[in-house]
Design a protein around this motif. Structure first.
Motif, PDB file in Angstrom:
ATOM      1  N   GLN A   6       0.847  -1.184   0.000  1.00  0.00           N
ATOM      2  CA  GLN A   6       0.000   0.000   0.000  1.00  0.00           C
ATOM      3  C   GLN A   6       0.888   1.242   0.000  1.00  0.00           C
ATOM      4  O   GLN A   6       1.148   1.802  -1.054  1.00  0.00           O
ATOM      5  CB  GLN A   6      -0.983  -0.036   1.158  1.00  0.00           C
ATOM      6  CG  GLN A   6      -2.042  -1.135   0.923  1.00  0.00           C
ATOM      7  CD  GLN A   6      -3.023  -1.280   2.055  1.00  0.00           C
ATOM      8  OE1 GLN A   6      -3.403  -0.317   2.695  1.00  0.00           O
ATOM      9  NE2 GLN A   6      -3.448  -2.504   2.323  1.00  0.00           N
ATOM     10  N   CYS A   7       1.380   1.626   1.190  1.00  0.00           N
ATOM     11  CA  CYS A   7       2.219   2.820   1.196  1.00  0.00           C
ATOM     12  C   CYS A   7       3.536   2.557   0.482  1.00  0.00           C
ATOM     13  O   CYS A   7       4.171   3.468  -0.003  1.00  0.00           O
ATOM     14  CB  CYS A   7       2.463   3.318   2.619  1.00  0.00           C
ATOM     15  SG  CYS A   7       3.731   2.412   3.528  1.00  0.00           S
ATOM     16  N   GLY A   8       3.976   1.311   0.458  1.00  0.00           N
ATOM     17  CA  GLY A   8       5.168   0.955  -0.293  1.00  0.00           C
ATOM     18  C   GLY A   8       6.473   1.118   0.455  1.00  0.00           C
ATOM     19  O   GLY A   8       7.532   0.803  -0.074  1.00  0.00           O
TER      20      GLY A   8
ATOM     21  N   THR B 226      -0.521  -3.737   4.974  1.00  0.00           N
ATOM     22  CA  THR B 226      -1.248  -4.850   4.362  1.00  0.00           C
ATOM     23  C   THR B 226      -1.653  -5.862   5.426  1.00  0.00           C
ATOM     24  O   THR B 226      -1.273  -5.744   6.586  1.00  0.00           O
ATOM     25  CB  THR B 226      -0.395  -5.577   3.309  1.00  0.00           C
ATOM     26  OG1 THR B 226       0.625  -6.317   4.003  1.00  0.00           O
ATOM     27  CG2 THR B 226       0.237  -4.622   2.329  1.00  0.00           C
TER      28      THR B 226
ATOM     29  N   MET C 216       5.641   2.514   9.117  1.00  0.00           N
ATOM     30  CA  MET C 216       7.011   2.079   8.855  1.00  0.00           C
ATOM     31  C   MET C 216       7.951   3.247   8.573  1.00  0.00           C
ATOM     32  O   MET C 216       9.133   3.187   8.859  1.00  0.00           O
ATOM     33  CB  MET C 216       7.032   1.075   7.703  1.00  0.00           C
ATOM     34  CG  MET C 216       6.577  -0.310   8.110  1.00  0.00           C
ATOM     35  SD  MET C 216       7.623  -1.022   9.399  1.00  0.00           S
ATOM     36  CE  MET C 216       6.625  -0.746  10.847  1.00  0.00           C
TER      37      MET C 216
ATOM     38  N   CYS D  16       5.265  -5.126   7.797  1.00  0.00           N
ATOM     39  CA  CYS D  16       4.461  -4.241   6.972  1.00  0.00           C
ATOM     40  C   CYS D  16       3.301  -3.798   7.851  1.00  0.00           C
ATOM     41  O   CYS D  16       2.648  -4.624   8.478  1.00  0.00           O
ATOM     42  CB  CYS D  16       3.932  -4.966   5.744  1.00  0.00           C
ATOM     43  SG  CYS D  16       2.720  -3.981   4.837  1.00  0.00           S
ATOM     44  N   ARG D  17       3.078  -2.497   7.910  1.00  0.00           N
ATOM     45  CA  ARG D  17       2.010  -2.008   8.774  1.00  0.00           C
ATOM     46  C   ARG D  17       0.717  -1.790   7.993  1.00  0.00           C
ATOM     47  O   ARG D  17      -0.315  -1.546   8.595  1.00  0.00           O
ATOM     48  CB  ARG D  17       2.475  -0.697   9.424  1.00  0.00           C
ATOM     49  CG  ARG D  17       1.598  -0.161  10.528  1.00  0.00           C
ATOM     50  CD  ARG D  17       1.458  -1.099  11.699  1.00  0.00           C
ATOM     51  NE  ARG D  17       1.109  -0.382  12.922  1.00  0.00           N
ATOM     52  CZ  ARG D  17       0.651  -0.971  14.013  1.00  0.00           C
ATOM     53  NH1 ARG D  17       0.484  -2.280  14.055  1.00  0.00           N
ATOM     54  NH2 ARG D  17       0.369  -0.260  15.084  1.00  0.00           N
TER      55      ARG D  17
END
Ligand SMILES: Cc1cc2nc3c(=O)[nH]c(=O)nc-3n(C[C@H](O)[C@H](O)[C@H](O)COP(=O)(O)OP(=O)(O)OC[C@H]3O[C@@H](n4cnc5c(N)ncnc54)[C@H](O)[C@@H]3O)c2cc1C
Ligand code: FES
Ligand code: FES
Lengths: 172, 775, 277
Positions: A100-102, A139, B196, A136-137
């Motif tokens: 998502q954010c990558g 997905t 993150m 990963c926060r």
């Protein structure tokens, strides 16, 4: 004896090139990649070895670049996400919407790429064991696991001279 | 054409090659770095700051303290927060001074040479301590603070920063007359966003007065306005850039580092300065999500119909209010959960404590609220001996009912909760009775329902600008920040659908620049699709009108004879007669060179309508444009001996109104489920007895890793269109997480035969609860 | 980033490393040997350590040994956990190593670093505590093998200043004996242990040899627990009397919960090893 003192110029093998960088003995590989070599694909997420966003391949193995000193990388082969070009792993991540954010993506890609190179026949649990190194926060992880499974499966098939039609790998 | 399709995020390819650039990737050579000296005490008086040694440290250009901020106080609602601690520090990790230096290493070395003399003072670390008579006051000057965005109701001489109420009907009498009444106490700890990407900001003050900001922010326009106000300069001079964001979850709404970087830059004559949180700082110094204590009483008649409720919530704001008073009102607005209740008495207190302050956290208070309501619903069902699913269905709020704030509901405004509940129960193969699986393990299920509206301010705005390239492709500019859910792509989909053209021909940019992009209030509250979508629709109409106007001249007809699709303007009755966009995008040229028209530029602007602030006494008011309702559930496998468990299945059914991008929507919901389960099972910001943060890194602040997620996700959507939203779409960005902790707790309570009324539900907590049951 | 600067040096021999260390120390510097660096690099970043130099020893050939010699398995201290796992010379050791940190970090953590480091779990030592292990040290006392038990006391390896841990060895026969490892954490798979137990069958004895980490401040061989288990089950033994100190009480788990987990783990271990221990 290899040595880095004060600020010193060194040569690193990165993505197939020999790259010059001026570093301190206390610089981490992550720092050097990002600020000296402009390779910002590896991300700082914790600089503590916990999140995996900084993962690169060192001699084909996924390693957390925030935990490795530049000196330690002197005679090793470093590969970053910038060194991946249209690999099956990247395509699988795209097909599965595995981000998502990558921000975590480069790190996950490098772990997946390490798996492909070293353990392409890894079963699900082994894949998970490698991927647990990263966080990963955004997905739900299912997308990432599916992408990695697909990337490896097509690798195995390729070894047998077969290919997987893309449609077959898109989840229903 | 595009709406309803699984379109790849526009920026997706760059995220796979490392070319997607986030704020810290865009640093510039020669920039100065600011490192922060933070408070090593939860509460202390700053006796003295000796800057000399730090100032002398090699490479150090400036040392900045509160004195350089000239009494500035910040705060979204109540201006109670100095950017750097003044006479007192109010939390462990609070910024006290900045050291600005040539490099990060030099700045950090400078910080280590800074000597600050503290006099530790007694601290209040929990709402209990804070509410005790004669408790140390976190803000002795509470009444003196400016109220930047009322309503907020501070109580001077206490640690109560705000109280919000709902008074509807006669809760007292309704409960007295109820056949069954349950009361329970809940405790939920603060949690971190743990995006993150950590927060960072760069600021440069140019000689012409412009201030250039680059920041990890969900609210670039808020940064612009606040900086202009705090620094007493024109908004137009503050230019805020927000590049791609590496996860936000509400944590990047607070304006914190931007102000620090501004002060740092000002101290060095406006040179560019960067401040980048290390993970430890991101956890300790920048805001977290609020914890709370709550007491809820809920009654039902003997047929199981809900009669009345009382709810008291103590929201643990930490040292500063930030958005807590707004969260408190959001909790009030939906305090019943998605159920019909006519008699309500709710009080939400925002309480100051001496630990890191709280801000928005995915769901804006609705996840803890849902926990409280849905645990109580399960308890009530157990008391009544009815199936918790059936009880929820019977109690579900419906069109024509009114909400706690007395909004009359319509189908469009509300959606269809009953359908969500039924579908979720089907997906879960609902069975409220735990099943023995042998070897000491039990399989059990839990369900919970949710609802949420946006709780945006009444004047939240959003805009869209469309420009046409000469070849006939489009550029779409909107004010939303891109942090994962693909808001830019959604906007492009809406535009592609409206113009009936390929989405590949619509270009968006993922960086926001407040100088050129139209404002979007904040990229929060899952509102982007609705608000931006409305602006995009209006801009599209504008473009269509302009296209038709020029085409009408070219085709010698009336604009009313024309239609637009496939990047052409054509005669309705004979589509073979048309003019392509490329011939009119930048004006039409006749063969002899004569030209008419100019570049087509469309504009659209939207302001939320009919939203009002809530009445101070009763809470009456209109908090948001529409609701998203949903039902979620889990099935767990629980080991009675070890108290370990595993989530086997996680189910979510949301009323999405219209699913604009199915695979993205599914992904966002799965991510929400995972975050909700992570929160429910392992997350908590912990403090030592002295108020120091006990788990300040990701080694110890645990979030789910791969392999720990639910073994199976079953995600589905119901589509009851919200009529005033583009293509009927409802918000769903936050909602995937909202009911998960409640569903988990309901399942585990059943599996373990205990009352799981606290989080996180680690095996140790379950072991303790089981021990208490046996004792 | 690491605020302090320090020199990075990679000598080629044991003697070279030791001399360099001694030299720097004599000059009042604060040198550190570097294994995988996972502790030093993070500790230097947070200010826990302030090395003036790091001396990377993991590539010195003596630290890279992995061989059977005179009936003993020798493992170089510079081997990474992943390298040992790949060769799998001792299944019980592999069980333990495969749960330390995570896969990527195991490529960096060295056997020596895990034993010498200040993070108190030192889980890699557990299998070695179950047998006649020896360690090869290099330093002021020369180049010598000593029994592990002589230098691993109260949960940590007692090295003289500048002394290098070169390798460990165990009787090869032991590596073929059955054993199990069990790691319990607060909840997460990747986490420090609440309790990790390594257990190895002991020929002629009903109860296996047990070594424990996480329960108290350092790893220990649980001889008294083994004896008690001869007479009572894991649920009944008077644990507190049998441990070197009270179970830890921290954010990972309370003292009482650790005790509960430990008893459960003992049950699991005994069950997995079967009726003959
Ligand atoms: C993400 C993460 C998770 C972790 N999880 C766990 C876990 O679950 N269980 C656990 O036990 N630990 C865990 N650790 C901690 C880990 O154990 C230590 O970081 C690691 O063991 C240190 O090994 P290293 O080779 O990297 O040592 P280094 O960092 O290189 O060195 C550590 C210390 O040992 C000294 N040293 C190193 N090699 C030698 C030698 N040959 N002779 C003398 N001295 C030497 C160094 O001078 C230094 O003082 C984790 C670490 C990380 C980053
Ligand atoms: S930045 Fe390296 S693991 Fe997080
Ligand atoms: S996609 Fe945002 S952290 Fe993984």
């Amino acid at each position: 004896m290899m040595e880095i003192r004060n600020r010193q110029e060194i040569l690193l093998h990165v993505n197939g090139d020999r790259r010059r960088a001026t570093v301190r003995g206390s610089d981490t590989l992550l720092q050097v990649l990002r600020t000296e070599l402009g390779l910002t694909g590896a991300k700082p997420g914790c600089e503590n070895g916990d999140c995996g966003a900084c993962t690169v391949l060192v001699d084909d193995w996924p390693v957390k670049a925030c935990l490795m000193l530049a000196g330690d990388a002197l005679d090793r082969r470093i590969e970053t996400v910038e060194g991946l070009h249209n690999t099956g792993t990247q395509r699988a991540f795209l097909e599965h919407f595995a981000f998502q954010c990558g921000y975590c993506t480069s790190g996950f890609l490098m772990v997946a790429e390490g798996l492909r190179r070293n353990r392409s026949a890894a079963h699900d649990l082994e894949q998970i064991e490698w991927l647990r190194s990263n966080i990963c926060r955004c997905t739900g992880y299912a997308e990432i696991l599916a992408a990695v499974r697909d990337a490896l499966r097509s690798e195995v098939l390729k070894g047998a001279g077969l290919t997987l039609a893309p449609a077959a790998s898109v989840p229903s | 054409m595009a709406v309803g399709q699984s379109v790849l995020r526009k920026e997706a390819p760059n995220k796979l090659t490392g070319r997607a650039r986030y704020n810290a990737d865009l640093s510039i050579p020669g920039i100065l770095h600011a490192a922060v000296a933070t408070s090593p005490h939860a509460h202390a008086r700053i006796r003295h700051i000796d800057k000399a040694a730090a100032r002398e440290s090699p490479g150090v250009a400036a040392v900045v303290t509160a004195a350089d901020a000239q009494g500035l106080k910040c705060g979204e609602v109540l201006e109670d927060r100095p950017p750097l601690a003044e006479e007192e520090t109010r939390y462990w990790g609070e910024p006290v001074a900045l050291v600005v230096a040539d490099g990060e290493a030099e700045a950090l070395a400078g910080v280590s040479r800074l000597s600050v003399t503290y006099e530790p003072l007694p601290a209040v670390l929990t709402v209990h301590e804070a509410l005790r008579p004669h408790a140390p006051l976190v803000h002795p000057d509470l009444s003196g603070y400016r109220q930047a965005q009322p309503p907020v109701a501070p109580r001077a001489g206490t640690n109560i920063a705000d109280v919000a109420h709902i008074r509807k009907g006669h809760a007292e009498e309704a409960l007295r007359d109820s056949a069954v009444v349950v009361t329970a106490h809940y405790h939920l700890p603060p949690v971190d966003h743990a995006a993150m990407e950590t927060r960072s900001a760069r600021v440069e003050i140019l000689d012409d007065g412009r201030v250039i900001v680059h920041a990890t922010t969900q609210a670039p326009f808020e940064v612009q306005k606040l900086l202009a106000r705090y620094m007493k300069t024109q908004q137009g001079l503050i230019i805020v850039n927000a590049p791609l964001i590496g996860g936000a979850f509400g944590g990047k709404t607070t304006v914190q580092l931007e102000i620090l970087a501004y002060l740092a830059s000002r101290a060095v004559g406006g040179r560019p300065v960067e401040i980048c949180n290390r993970r430890e700082q991101d956890l300790a110094m920048s805001p977290v999500g609020p914890g709370l204590e709550a007491d809820m009483t809920l009654g039902a008649d003997r047929y199981g119909r809900l009669t009345g409720m009382k709810l008291t919530v103590y929201l643990d704001a930490g040292a500063y209010t930030d958005s807590s008073p707004r969260i408190a009102r959001a909790i009030c607005s939906e305090c019943t959960g998605p159920y019909r209740l006519e008699h309500i008495e709710t009080d939400v207190y925002t309480v100051y404590t001496h630990h890191v302050y709280a801000t928005a956290w995915r769901g804006f208070g609705h996840m803890p609220l849902t926990f409280v309501v849905e645990r109580t619903m399960d308890k009530l069902a157990a008391q009544l001996g009815v199936d918790p699913l059936e009880m929820r269905r019977a109690a579900a709020i419906k069109p024509q009912d009114t909400t706690p704030t007395r909004v009359r509901l319509t189908k469009s405004r509300l959606g269809d909760l009953d359908l969500c509940l039924r579908r979720a129960a089907d997906l879960l193969h609902w069975d409220p009775t735990p099943r023995d699986e042998g070897k000491g393990t039990v399989r059990a299920q839990g369900l919970a329902a949710l609802w949420k509206t946006s709780s945006s301010p009444p004047n939240a705005i959003s805009g869209a600008i469309i420009t046409l390239n000469q070849e006939g492709s489009l550029n779409l500019s909107t004010g939303t920040v891109e942090f994962g859910p693909g808001t830019k792509t959604t906007a492009a989909q809406i535009l592609a659908e409206r113009l009936q053209m390929p989405i590949e021909q619509i270009h968006v940019h993922s960086h926001i620049n407040t100088k050129v992009d139209p404002e979007h209030w904040k990229t929060v509250a899952s509102l982007s699709t609705f608000m931006v979508g409305r602006a995009v629709m209006e801009a599209a109409e504008d473009v269509i009108a302009q296209l038709k106007q020029v085409a009408a001249i070219v085709l010698k007809c009336a604009p009313g004879d024309l239609e637009v699709a496939h990047q052409k303007v054509y005669l309705r009755d004979d589509p073979e007669i048309f003019v392509p966009f490329r011939d009119i995008a930048h004006g039409y040229s006749y063969p002899n060179g004569d030209a008419i028209g100019g570049q087509i530029i469309g504009r659209g602007s939207y302001v939320v309508r009919h939203i009002t602030t809530l009445d101070a006494r009763t809470g009456e008011g209109h908090p948001g444009p529409g609701f998203t309702v949903g039902a979620q559930g889990v099935e767990v496998l629980y080991n009675r001996r070890t108290h370990h468990y595993r989530v086997l299945t996680a189910v979510s059914v949301l009323d999405a109104g219209r699913v604009v991008n199915p695979q993205v929507a599914r992904g966002v919901v799965m991510g929400g489920i995972n975050m909700g389960l992570s929160y429910g099972s392992r997350e908590a910001v912990l403090f030592t007895r002295d108020g120091a943060l006990e788990n300040p890194d990701l080694r110890t602040y645990k979030v789910m890793r791969p392999g720990e997620q639910a073994l199976q996700y079953r995600v589905d959507f119901v589509e009851t269109p919200q009529l005033d939203s583009p293509y009927g779409a409802r918000p769903l960005g936050e909602h995937g997480c909202l009911a998960m902790p409640a569903a988990l707790a309901n399942a585990l309570s059943r599996a373990a035969g205990v009352a799981c009324d606290t989080l996180p539900l680690t095996p140790e907590v379950l072991w303790q609860l089981a021990g208490m049951r046996e004792a | 980033m690491i605020a302090v600067d320090f020199a990075y040096r990679r000598p080629d021999t044991l003697a070279g490393a030791y001399e360099l260390f001694s030299d720097l120390a004599r000059r009042g510097e604060n040198p550190f040997y570097l294994g995988g660096g996972t502790e030093i690099v993070t500790g230097a970043r947070t200010g826990l350590f302030t090395p003036s130099s790091v001396i990377d020893v993991k590539a010195i050939s003596d630290l890279r040994a992995l061989a059977v010699h005179d009936g003993r398995l020798i493992l170089g201290a510079g081997l990474s956990l992943r390298e040992i796992l790949a060769k799998d010379p001792w299944p019980l050791l592999s069980h333990i190593l495969s749960r330390i940190a995570d896969h990527s970090v195991r490529t960096q953590i060295t056997l020596g670093g895990n034993l010498v480091g200040s993070i108190p779990y030192r889980e890699a030592v557990l299998p070695f505590l179950l047998t006649e292990s020896a360690v090869r040290l290099y330093g002021s006392g020369g180049d010598r093998w000593v029994p592990l038990a002589h230098v691993f006391t109260d949960g940590s390896l007692r090295l003289a200043v500048g002394e290098l841990l070169v390798a460990l060895s165990v009787p090869e026969a032991v590596t073929r004996l059955g054993g199990v490892a069990c790691k319990k954490t607060r909840f997460d798979w990747v986490d420090y242990p609440l309790v990790t137990v390594a257990a190895r069958r002991q020929p002629g004895r009903r109860i296996p040899a047990l070594a424990v980490s996480g329960l108290t401040s350092g790893p220990f061989r649980a001889l008294r627990v083994e004896d008690a288990l001869l007479h009572a089950g894991p649920a009944e033994i008077p644990l507190r009397e049998l441990l070197p100190e009270a179970p830890l009480d921290d954010r990972h788990g309370s003292s009482a919960y650790r005790e509960f987990v430990f008893r459960n783990t003992l049950e699991d271990v005994l069950e997995q090893l079967g009726p003959n221990g």
